[in-house]
Design a protein around this motif. Structure first.
Motif, PDB file in Angstrom:
ATOM      1  N   SER A 188      -7.228   0.640   2.483  1.00  0.00           N
ATOM      2  CA  SER A 188      -6.773  -0.530   2.879  1.00  0.00           C
ATOM      3  C   SER A 188      -6.023  -0.577   4.163  1.00  0.00           C
ATOM      4  O   SER A 188      -6.158  -1.399   4.853  1.00  0.00           O
TER       5      SER A 188
ATOM      6  N   GLY B  85      -7.337  -3.650   5.678  1.00  0.00           N
ATOM      7  CA  GLY B  85      -7.520  -4.555   4.647  1.00  0.00           C
ATOM      8  C   GLY B  85      -8.806  -5.461   4.697  1.00  0.00           C
ATOM      9  O   GLY B  85      -9.231  -6.188   4.271  1.00  0.00           O
TER      10      GLY B  85
ATOM     11  N   LEU C 115     -13.205  -2.905   1.006  1.00  0.00           N
ATOM     12  CA  LEU C 115     -12.336  -2.742  -0.274  1.00  0.00           C
ATOM     13  C   LEU C 115     -13.246  -3.143  -1.812  1.00  0.00           C
ATOM     14  O   LEU C 115     -13.082  -2.517  -2.504  1.00  0.00           O
TER      15      LEU C 115
ATOM     16  N   CYS D 195       0.622  -1.272  -0.023  1.00  0.00           N
ATOM     17  CA  CYS D 195       0.137  -0.200  -0.096  1.00  0.00           C
ATOM     18  C   CYS D 195       0.854   1.334   0.221  1.00  0.00           C
ATOM     19  O   CYS D 195       0.628   2.146  -0.707  1.00  0.00           O
TER      20      CYS D 195
END
Length: 197
Positions: free
Chosen positions: A116, A121, A126, A20
């Motif tokens: 995220s 996550g 998402l 990320c």
């Protein structure tokens, strides 16, 4: 492109946070590369093609891998995300100077990478955001092409803030900063981000 490839390798090796952050660093570099090339007088047709390959690697493949699981539907979503970035990059010209059709993929990647990190996550969140970003990228809406580092002084300050956030800030504020920056481009494209030098 290097940030994108490093992010891909990080995702494949299970280093989600690093993947990320590498996308977010690619975000900063993508906003700077054109300005640097123009300042150095190094603009070329090859450079423009390389920029598209770099965008596809970082904001297409690398970002889609942030969504990847062993689930078939998640993998289908990854493929759809990559295809939407591909379509966006191939057909971004609008015929209107300094305008794009469809949301530039850099901003959708900034949103996905930030969310995220902030959500740990969370796949449900998402998936919803990825579906929305796909819609924005393939839409026929107009978005401005603003050369942030060659525009108003406050935009340069926003960019400098992004650099500071990556290297000097604690984790959540940096993610919120990039999230707000990217969302502002979607919500206020003309009033905030239209090209004005």
């Amino acid at each position: 492109m290097v940030m994108g490839m490093a992010s891909i390798l990080s995702s494949l090796n299970g280093h989600h946070h690093a993947a990320c952050w590498l996308v977010l660093i690619g975000y900063l570099l993508d906003l700077a590369d054109g300005a640097v090339a123009r300042r150095l007088g190094a603009c070329s047709a090859l450079g423009a093609k390389l920029d598209d390959f770099a965008d596809f690697t970082t904001f297409g493949i690398a970002t889609s891998l942030l969504l990847r699981t062993t689930d078939l539907l998640d993998n289908i979503l990854c493929v759809c995300y990559v295809l939407s970035v591909f379509v966006r990059l191939c057909f971004f010209t609008s015929g209107i100077p300094f305008m794009y059709r469809g949301l530039p993929c850099i901003y959708s990647s900034g949103i996905l990478a930030s969310v995220s990190l902030l959500s740990g996550g969370n796949l449900v969140v998402l998936r919803i955001i990825a579906a929305a970003m796909i819609f924005f990228m393939i839409s026929q809406s107009f978005y401005p092409h603003d050369k942030v580092l060659e525009s108003q002084a406050w935009k340069k300050v926003v960019y400098a803030g992004g650099v500071i956030m990556v290297f000097c800030s604690s984790f959540p504020p940096a993610c919120v900063y990039y999230l707000l920056w990217s969302v502002s481009y979607i919500l206020f494209p003309t009033s905030l981000w239209s090209s004005k030098v």
